[in-house]
Every structure is written in structure tokens, then in C-alpha cells.
Design a protein around this motif. Structure first.
Motif, PDB file in Angstrom:
ATOM      1  N   ILE A 241       1.922   1.792  -9.489  1.00  0.00           N
ATOM      2  CA  ILE A 241       0.920   0.719  -9.474  1.00  0.00           C
ATOM      3  C   ILE A 241       1.079  -0.216 -10.673  1.00  0.00           C
ATOM      4  CG2 ILE A 241      -1.011   1.806 -10.706  1.00  0.00           C
ATOM      5  CD1 ILE A 241      -1.232  -0.215  -7.409  1.00  0.00           C
ATOM      6  N   ILE A 242       1.701   0.247 -11.744  1.00  0.00           N
ATOM      7  CA  ILE A 242       1.897  -0.635 -12.898  1.00  0.00           C
ATOM      8  C   ILE A 242       3.301  -1.231 -12.943  1.00  0.00           C
ATOM      9  CG2 ILE A 242       0.134   0.521 -14.262  1.00  0.00           C
ATOM     10  CD1 ILE A 242       2.367   1.877 -15.852  1.00  0.00           C
ATOM     11  N   SER A 243       4.153  -0.854 -11.992  1.00  0.00           N
ATOM     12  CA  SER A 243       5.535  -1.335 -11.982  1.00  0.00           C
ATOM     13  C   SER A 243       5.694  -2.556 -11.081  1.00  0.00           C
ATOM     14  CB  SER A 243       6.452  -0.222 -11.489  1.00  0.00           C
ATOM     15  OG  SER A 243       6.238  -0.011 -10.101  1.00  0.00           O
ATOM     16  N   GLU A 244       6.942  -3.029 -10.989  1.00  0.00           N
ATOM     17  CA  GLU A 244       7.257  -4.071 -10.011  1.00  0.00           C
ATOM     18  C   GLU A 244       7.091  -3.469  -8.626  1.00  0.00           C
ATOM     19  OE1 GLU A 244       8.057  -7.296 -10.514  1.00  0.00           O
ATOM     20  OE2 GLU A 244       7.621  -6.871 -12.619  1.00  0.00           O
ATOM     21  N   LEU A 245       6.377  -4.163  -7.766  1.00  0.00           N
ATOM     22  CA  LEU A 245       6.146  -3.655  -6.415  1.00  0.00           C
ATOM     23  C   LEU A 245       7.261  -4.153  -5.501  1.00  0.00           C
ATOM     24  CD1 LEU A 245       2.300  -4.254  -6.215  1.00  0.00           C
ATOM     25  CD2 LEU A 245       3.529  -2.280  -7.075  1.00  0.00           C
ATOM     26  N   THR A 246       7.862  -3.222  -4.757  1.00  0.00           N
ATOM     27  CA  THR A 246       9.053  -3.602  -4.003  1.00  0.00           C
ATOM     28  C   THR A 246       8.969  -3.403  -2.500  1.00  0.00           C
ATOM     29  OG1 THR A 246      10.007  -1.412  -4.377  1.00  0.00           O
ATOM     30  CG2 THR A 246      10.583  -3.143  -5.940  1.00  0.00           C
ATOM     31  N   ARG A 247       8.058  -2.614  -1.994  1.00  0.00           N
ATOM     32  CA  ARG A 247       7.995  -2.363  -0.564  1.00  0.00           C
ATOM     33  C   ARG A 247       6.577  -2.523  -0.057  1.00  0.00           C
ATOM     34  NH1 ARG A 247      11.287   3.033   0.619  1.00  0.00           N
ATOM     35  NH2 ARG A 247      12.939   1.935   1.653  1.00  0.00           N
ATOM     36  N   LYS A 248       6.436  -2.804   1.232  1.00  0.00           N
ATOM     37  CA  LYS A 248       5.113  -3.026   1.827  1.00  0.00           C
ATOM     38  C   LYS A 248       4.292  -1.748   1.871  1.00  0.00           C
ATOM     39  CE  LYS A 248       1.769  -4.825   4.240  1.00  0.00           C
ATOM     40  NZ  LYS A 248       0.599  -5.149   3.541  1.00  0.00           N
ATOM     41  N   THR A 249       4.694  -0.763   2.651  1.00  0.00           N
ATOM     42  CA  THR A 249       3.888   0.428   2.834  1.00  0.00           C
ATOM     43  C   THR A 249       4.766   1.657   2.918  1.00  0.00           C
ATOM     44  OG1 THR A 249       2.265  -0.826   4.065  1.00  0.00           O
ATOM     45  CG2 THR A 249       2.151   1.556   4.277  1.00  0.00           C
ATOM     46  N   ILE A 250       4.456   2.633   2.116  1.00  0.00           N
ATOM     47  CA  ILE A 250       5.195   3.888   2.154  1.00  0.00           C
ATOM     48  C   ILE A 250       4.197   5.017   1.983  1.00  0.00           C
ATOM     49  CG2 ILE A 250       6.850   5.359   0.967  1.00  0.00           C
ATOM     50  CD1 ILE A 250       8.369   2.932   0.184  1.00  0.00           C
ATOM     51  N   ARG A 251       4.338   6.032   2.798  1.00  0.00           N
ATOM     52  CA  ARG A 251       3.527   7.240   2.640  1.00  0.00           C
ATOM     53  C   ARG A 251       4.438   8.283   2.031  1.00  0.00           C
ATOM     54  NH1 ARG A 251       1.204  11.499   6.749  1.00  0.00           N
ATOM     55  NH2 ARG A 251      -0.163  12.524   5.295  1.00  0.00           N
TER      56      ARG A 251
ATOM     57  N   VAL B  84       0.845  -1.189   0.000  1.00  0.00           N
ATOM     58  CA  VAL B  84       0.000   0.000   0.000  1.00  0.00           C
ATOM     59  C   VAL B  84       0.881   1.240   0.000  1.00  0.00           C
ATOM     60  CG1 VAL B  84      -1.778   1.284   1.238  1.00  0.00           C
ATOM     61  CG2 VAL B  84      -1.763  -1.216   1.333  1.00  0.00           C
ATOM     62  N   ARG B  85       0.516   2.193  -0.846  1.00  0.00           N
ATOM     63  CA  ARG B  85       1.171   3.493  -0.837  1.00  0.00           C
ATOM     64  C   ARG B  85       0.117   4.579  -0.982  1.00  0.00           C
ATOM     65  NH1 ARG B  85       6.842   3.443  -4.243  1.00  0.00           N
ATOM     66  NH2 ARG B  85       7.780   1.714  -3.122  1.00  0.00           N
ATOM     67  N   THR B  86       0.327   5.678  -0.283  1.00  0.00           N
ATOM     68  CA  THR B  86      -0.531   6.848  -0.445  1.00  0.00           C
ATOM     69  C   THR B  86       0.296   7.968  -1.056  1.00  0.00           C
ATOM     70  OG1 THR B  86      -0.096   7.691   1.789  1.00  0.00           O
ATOM     71  CG2 THR B  86      -1.991   6.213   1.510  1.00  0.00           C
ATOM     72  N   TYR B  87      -0.359   8.767  -1.868  1.00  0.00           N
ATOM     73  CA  TYR B  87       0.305   9.859  -2.576  1.00  0.00           C
ATOM     74  C   TYR B  87      -0.570  11.108  -2.538  1.00  0.00           C
ATOM     75  CZ  TYR B  87       3.037   6.189  -4.936  1.00  0.00           C
ATOM     76  OH  TYR B  87       3.851   5.125  -5.226  1.00  0.00           O
ATOM     77  N   PRO B  88       0.049  12.279  -2.455  1.00  0.00           N
ATOM     78  CA  PRO B  88      -0.722  13.514  -2.641  1.00  0.00           C
ATOM     79  C   PRO B  88      -1.034  13.687  -4.127  1.00  0.00           C
ATOM     80  CG  PRO B  88       1.586  14.037  -2.351  1.00  0.00           C
ATOM     81  CD  PRO B  88       1.456  12.549  -2.162  1.00  0.00           C
ATOM     82  N   LYS B  89      -2.033  14.505  -4.438  1.00  0.00           N
ATOM     83  CA  LYS B  89      -2.435  14.715  -5.830  1.00  0.00           C
ATOM     84  C   LYS B  89      -1.291  15.265  -6.684  1.00  0.00           C
ATOM     85  CE  LYS B  89      -6.441  14.978  -7.162  1.00  0.00           C
ATOM     86  NZ  LYS B  89      -7.382  14.166  -7.893  1.00  0.00           N
ATOM     87  N   SER B  90      -0.372  15.981  -6.080  1.00  0.00           N
ATOM     88  CA  SER B  90       0.756  16.538  -6.843  1.00  0.00           C
ATOM     89  C   SER B  90       1.679  15.449  -7.381  1.00  0.00           C
ATOM     90  CB  SER B  90       1.552  17.516  -5.975  1.00  0.00           C
ATOM     91  OG  SER B  90       2.124  16.833  -4.866  1.00  0.00           O
ATOM     92  N   ARG B  91       1.535  14.212  -6.892  1.00  0.00           N
ATOM     93  CA  ARG B  91       2.397  13.104  -7.326  1.00  0.00           C
ATOM     94  C   ARG B  91       1.590  11.996  -8.002  1.00  0.00           C
ATOM     95  NH1 ARG B  91       6.647  12.280  -2.522  1.00  0.00           N
ATOM     96  NH2 ARG B  91       7.666  11.010  -4.104  1.00  0.00           N
ATOM     97  N   VAL B  92       0.521  12.390  -8.685  1.00  0.00           N
ATOM     98  CA  VAL B  92      -0.360  11.427  -9.326  1.00  0.00           C
ATOM     99  C   VAL B  92       0.378  10.580 -10.362  1.00  0.00           C
ATOM    100  CG1 VAL B  92      -1.247  13.019 -11.085  1.00  0.00           C
ATOM    101  CG2 VAL B  92      -2.642  11.101 -10.331  1.00  0.00           C
ATOM    102  N   SER B  93       1.280  11.164 -11.130  1.00  0.00           N
ATOM    103  CA  SER B  93       1.983  10.378 -12.152  1.00  0.00           C
ATOM    104  C   SER B  93       2.906   9.345 -11.503  1.00  0.00           C
ATOM    105  CB  SER B  93       2.751  11.268 -13.119  1.00  0.00           C
ATOM    106  OG  SER B  93       3.726  12.016 -12.452  1.00  0.00           O
ATOM    107  N   GLU B  94       3.485   9.666 -10.375  1.00  0.00           N
ATOM    108  CA  GLU B  94       4.316   8.708  -9.645  1.00  0.00           C
ATOM    109  C   GLU B  94       3.468   7.543  -9.122  1.00  0.00           C
ATOM    110  OE1 GLU B  94       7.275   8.611  -5.768  1.00  0.00           O
ATOM    111  OE2 GLU B  94       6.769  10.537  -6.674  1.00  0.00           O
ATOM    112  N   ALA B  95       2.277   7.857  -8.635  1.00  0.00           N
ATOM    113  CA  ALA B  95       1.370   6.810  -8.153  1.00  0.00           C
ATOM    114  C   ALA B  95       0.978   5.879  -9.292  1.00  0.00           C
ATOM    115  CB  ALA B  95       0.121   7.443  -7.541  1.00  0.00           C
ATOM    116  N   ARG B  96       0.673   6.444 -10.443  1.00  0.00           N
ATOM    117  CA  ARG B  96       0.303   5.628 -11.603  1.00  0.00           C
ATOM    118  C   ARG B  96       1.480   4.768 -12.048  1.00  0.00           C
ATOM    119  NH1 ARG B  96      -4.134   8.323 -15.333  1.00  0.00           N
ATOM    120  NH2 ARG B  96      -5.436   9.239 -13.714  1.00  0.00           N
TER     121      ARG B  96
END
Length: 130
Positions: free
Chosen positions: A118-128, A103-115
Motif C-alpha cells: 500500500i505504500i509502494s508503487e502500485l502496479t496491478r489492478k486486482t490480485i487476491r 485492490v488487493r486482499t491479503y490473509p493476516k499471515s501476510r500483513v507486512s506484505e500488505a503494508r
């Protein structure tokens, strides 16, 4: 209101939520999208984008959300939540141990990073990410 976002791979259910979420949003939008994405897959990912306007949830919608989460508990590979609502991000940070996937949470200013995440290799459990 909940709407499906286009342009994501088949293993990602991407939604944008705004206004008041209802049971019908889950029954007609999210649940069918999850069930379709799970066809032929063991795990899927979810991308939630919450509008900056007030987002609220009917009790029946909260119940549907809980049921959906628990019924597919082992099938959540990753969840990205994009919102500028601090209380939502804090609640996810506190409750993320209840979610099987990353699970990761992102502010709206980092929407492209969130996208991208979510489509990349997932490497960590939880990061805010702030």
C-alpha cells in the motif's frame, strides 16, 4: 470499533476494524481521516485491517461506507484489505470492479506484505493473495 493505525505515509489512511462497526465509527474516525488525507492530494490509498474476531456492520455504517466510497470514487488509488474472513475476501474479489483504484486482499499471515504494497508503487489492478 475502528481505529487509525500510525506509521503510514500521509497519502494512506490506515484503519483496524473489530467488533461491530457503527455509523459513529465512520463519522468520527474514517471520514475525518479520509478528508484530512485528501488535503492537497488528488488520490489516496486505504489500508483496512480486520481483526480475526467477528466483524459486523450496522446498516447505517454500511450506508456511510457506500457514501464515502462513491463520494471519492475517482480518488481511490489503492486499497489493501487484510482479513482471514474468507467471505469478505471473496466479496471484495467479486465487487472490486466497482472500485476505481487498485485492490488487493491479503490473509493476516501476510500483513507486512500488505503494508509494503500500500505504500509502494502500485502496479496491478486486482490480485487476491492467499
Amino acid at each position: 470499533m475502528m481505529e487509525i493505525l500510525e506509521g503510514f505515509p500521509g497519502n494512506v489512511v490506515a484503519v483496524r476494524a473489530s467488533g461491530k462497526l457503527t455509523r459513529e465509527d465512520y463519522e468520527k474516525v474514517l471520514i475525518p481521516a479520509v478528508e484530512t488525507a485528501l488535503i492537497g492530494r488528488d488520490k489516496i490509498r486505504v489500508y483496512y485491517e480486520l481483526d480475526t474476531d467477528s466483524v459486523s456492520m450496522e446498516p447505517a455504517a454500511a450506508w456511510e461506507d457506500l457514501k464515502l466510497g462513491m463520494s471519492h470514487y475517482m480518488q481511490w488509488e489503492g486499497i489493501a484489505v487484510v482479513t482471514d474472513h474468507q467471505w469478505i475476501r471473496h466479496a471484495i474479489d467479486v465487487l472490486c470492479f466497482l472500485i476505481h483504484g487498485q485492490v488487493r486482499t491479503y490473509p493476516k499471515s501476510r500483513v507486512s506484505e500488505a503494508r509494503d504494497w500500500i505504500i509502494s508503487e502500485l502496479t496491478r489492478k486486482t490480485i487476491r493473495l492467499t
